[in-house]
Design a protein around this motif. Sequence first.
Motif, PDB file in Angstrom:
ATOM      1  N   SER A 296       0.798  -1.219   0.000  1.00 60.54           N
ATOM      2  CA  SER A 296       0.000   0.000   0.000  1.00 60.54           C
ATOM      3  C   SER A 296       0.836   1.277   0.000  1.00 60.54           C
ATOM      4  CB  SER A 296      -0.914   0.026   1.231  1.00 60.54           C
ATOM      5  OG  SER A 296      -0.149   0.319   2.406  1.00 60.54           O
ATOM      6  N   GLY A 297       2.127   1.164   0.273  1.00 60.40           N
ATOM      7  CA  GLY A 297       2.966   2.347   0.362  1.00 60.40           C
ATOM      8  C   GLY A 297       3.082   2.896   1.765  1.00 60.40           C
ATOM      9  N   TYR A 298       2.499   2.209   2.747  1.00 61.16           N
ATOM     10  CA  TYR A 298       2.575   2.610   4.151  1.00 61.16           C
ATOM     11  C   TYR A 298       4.024   2.759   4.582  1.00 61.16           C
ATOM     12  CZ  TYR A 298       2.044   1.965   9.269  1.00 61.16           C
ATOM     13  OH  TYR A 298       2.090   2.088  10.633  1.00 61.16           O
ATOM     14  N   PHE A 299       4.872   1.798   4.185  1.00 62.49           N
ATOM     15  CA  PHE A 299       6.294   1.847   4.526  1.00 62.49           C
ATOM     16  C   PHE A 299       7.043   2.634   3.457  1.00 62.49           C
ATOM     17  CE2 PHE A 299       5.070  -2.063   6.776  1.00 62.49           C
ATOM     18  CZ  PHE A 299       5.620  -1.801   8.028  1.00 62.49           C
ATOM     19  N   ASN A 300       7.775   3.670   3.858  1.00 67.95           N
ATOM     20  CA  ASN A 300       8.656   4.407   2.958  1.00 67.95           C
ATOM     21  C   ASN A 300      10.062   3.816   3.027  1.00 67.95           C
ATOM     22  OD1 ASN A 300       7.513   7.854   2.874  1.00 67.95           O
ATOM     23  ND2 ASN A 300       6.322   6.000   2.915  1.00 67.95           N
ATOM     24  N   VAL A 301      10.477   3.461   4.236  1.00 66.36           N
ATOM     25  CA  VAL A 301      11.794   2.904   4.513  1.00 66.36           C
ATOM     26  C   VAL A 301      11.628   1.971   5.705  1.00 66.36           C
ATOM     27  CG1 VAL A 301      14.141   3.436   5.299  1.00 66.36           C
ATOM     28  CG2 VAL A 301      12.975   5.015   3.764  1.00 66.36           C
ATOM     29  N   GLY A 302      12.360   0.888   5.719  1.00 67.82           N
ATOM     30  CA  GLY A 302      12.307   0.010   6.888  1.00 67.82           C
ATOM     31  C   GLY A 302      13.455  -0.968   6.885  1.00 67.82           C
ATOM     32  N   GLY A 303      13.837  -1.384   8.071  1.00 71.42           N
ATOM     33  CA  GLY A 303      14.905  -2.368   8.166  1.00 71.42           C
ATOM     34  C   GLY A 303      15.326  -2.606   9.599  1.00 71.42           C
ATOM     35  N   ALA A 304      16.314  -3.460   9.734  1.00 72.04           N
ATOM     36  CA  ALA A 304      16.825  -3.832  11.049  1.00 72.04           C
ATOM     37  C   ALA A 304      17.938  -2.880  11.463  1.00 72.04           C
ATOM     38  CB  ALA A 304      17.347  -5.263  11.024  1.00 72.04           C
ATOM     39  N   LEU A 305      17.975  -2.582  12.751  1.00 68.73           N
ATOM     40  CA  LEU A 305      19.076  -1.818  13.328  1.00 68.73           C
ATOM     41  C   LEU A 305      20.197  -2.782  13.673  1.00 68.73           C
ATOM     42  CD1 LEU A 305      16.954   0.389  15.736  1.00 68.73           C
ATOM     43  CD2 LEU A 305      18.071   1.139  13.636  1.00 68.73           C
ATOM     44  N   LEU A 306      21.425  -2.370  13.419  1.00 70.86           N
ATOM     45  CA  LEU A 306      22.592  -3.206  13.685  1.00 70.86           C
ATOM     46  C   LEU A 306      23.374  -2.664  14.876  1.00 70.86           C
ATOM     47  CD1 LEU A 306      23.966  -3.490  10.038  1.00 70.86           C
ATOM     48  CD2 LEU A 306      22.476  -5.101  11.227  1.00 70.86           C
ATOM     49  N   SER A 307      24.058  -3.551  15.567  1.00 75.17           N
ATOM     50  CA  SER A 307      24.987  -3.107  16.599  1.00 75.17           C
ATOM     51  C   SER A 307      26.180  -2.446  15.907  1.00 75.17           C
ATOM     52  CB  SER A 307      25.469  -4.291  17.430  1.00 75.17           C
ATOM     53  OG  SER A 307      26.271  -5.144  16.636  1.00 75.17           O
ATOM     54  N   GLU A 308      26.852  -1.547  16.606  1.00 77.12           N
ATOM     55  CA  GLU A 308      27.994  -0.859  16.006  1.00 77.12           C
ATOM     56  C   GLU A 308      29.086  -1.824  15.543  1.00 77.12           C
ATOM     57  OE1 GLU A 308      31.126   2.724  16.981  1.00 77.12           O
ATOM     58  OE2 GLU A 308      29.322   2.533  18.190  1.00 77.12           O
ATOM     59  N   PRO A 309      29.407  -2.889  16.316  1.00 75.49           N
ATOM     60  CA  PRO A 309      30.430  -3.829  15.828  1.00 75.49           C
ATOM     61  C   PRO A 309      30.030  -4.575  14.551  1.00 75.49           C
ATOM     62  CG  PRO A 309      30.099  -4.092  18.195  1.00 75.49           C
ATOM     63  CD  PRO A 309      29.014  -3.174  17.695  1.00 75.49           C
ATOM     64  N   SER A 310      28.766  -4.508  14.159  1.00 75.23           N
ATOM     65  CA  SER A 310      28.305  -5.208  12.958  1.00 75.23           C
ATOM     66  C   SER A 310      28.681  -4.505  11.664  1.00 75.23           C
ATOM     67  CB  SER A 310      26.785  -5.371  13.001  1.00 75.23           C
ATOM     68  OG  SER A 310      26.403  -6.206  14.063  1.00 75.23           O
ATOM     69  N   ILE A 311      29.127  -3.250  11.765  1.00 81.27           N
ATOM     70  CA  ILE A 311      29.487  -2.496  10.563  1.00 81.27           C
ATOM     71  C   ILE A 311      30.593  -3.235   9.815  1.00 81.27           C
ATOM     72  CG2 ILE A 311      30.454  -0.332   9.677  1.00 81.27           C
ATOM     73  CD1 ILE A 311      29.170   1.037  12.127  1.00 81.27           C
ATOM     74  N   GLY A 312      30.340  -3.506   8.544  1.00 85.01           N
ATOM     75  CA  GLY A 312      31.319  -4.161   7.693  1.00 85.01           C
ATOM     76  C   GLY A 312      31.378  -5.673   7.825  1.00 85.01           C
ATOM     77  N   MET A 313      30.583  -6.236   8.700  1.00 79.68           N
ATOM     78  CA  MET A 313      30.601  -7.694   8.874  1.00 79.68           C
ATOM     79  C   MET A 313      29.705  -8.362   7.839  1.00 79.68           C
ATOM     80  SD  MET A 313      30.443  -8.124  12.989  1.00 79.68           S
ATOM     81  CE  MET A 313      31.232  -9.710  13.068  1.00 79.68           C
ATOM     82  N   PRO A 314      29.987  -9.632   7.515  1.00 80.00           N
ATOM     83  CA  PRO A 314      29.077 -10.371   6.629  1.00 80.00           C
ATOM     84  C   PRO A 314      27.692 -10.465   7.276  1.00 80.00           C
ATOM     85  CG  PRO A 314      31.095 -11.619   7.065  1.00 80.00           C
ATOM     86  CD  PRO A 314      31.116 -10.427   7.947  1.00 80.00           C
ATOM     87  N   GLU A 315      26.680 -10.567   6.430  1.00 76.60           N
ATOM     88  CA  GLU A 315      25.297 -10.564   6.918  1.00 76.60           C
ATOM     89  C   GLU A 315      25.049 -11.605   8.009  1.00 76.60           C
ATOM     90  OE1 GLU A 315      20.828 -11.006   5.087  1.00 76.60           O
ATOM     91  OE2 GLU A 315      22.401 -10.233   3.792  1.00 76.60           O
ATOM     92  N   ASP A 316      25.617 -12.789   7.878  1.00 75.71           N
ATOM     93  CA  ASP A 316      25.360 -13.848   8.859  1.00 75.71           C
ATOM     94  C   ASP A 316      26.099 -13.645  10.185  1.00 75.71           C
ATOM     95  OD1 ASP A 316      27.851 -14.384   7.683  1.00 75.71           O
ATOM     96  OD2 ASP A 316      27.607 -16.551   7.877  1.00 75.71           O
TER      97      ASP A 316
END
Length: 118
Positions: A47-67
């Motif tokens: 419906s367009g209700y969501f403009n943007v959405g996603g999961a918040l990551l911990s700071e140490p997760s920056i640059g890590m593989p998704e898993d």
Amino acid sequence: MSSTTSSGPTLYKFIVYAPDKPDPSAAHHRQALQEEHMKVNEPKLKSGYFNVGGALLSEPSIGMPEDKRTLVGSFMIVEAENIDAVKEHLKKDPYYTSGKWDSDKIAIHPFYWAVGQQ
């Protein structure tokens, strides 16, 4: 910024910050709920209700593989008639109903989109 459709109500943008409760098995808990979370939200996605959405990551997760990332909550920008409509939708989400999100720390704020809008 609000938008009006010819047949619908005026919609306003809201930022939603929904942190997870601390959970030693957070990755497993989120993964177990993800399919149901997406199913519940599918009509709102279409419906367009969501403009943007996603999961918040911990700071140490920056640059890590998704898993290897640590997810610590959710963030979204949504369009709704009012803040109560946003709250009611959140209360139906599996991350809310399961207690994954820390309901005492969820923050919803009206949002004016000044730059970067498509």
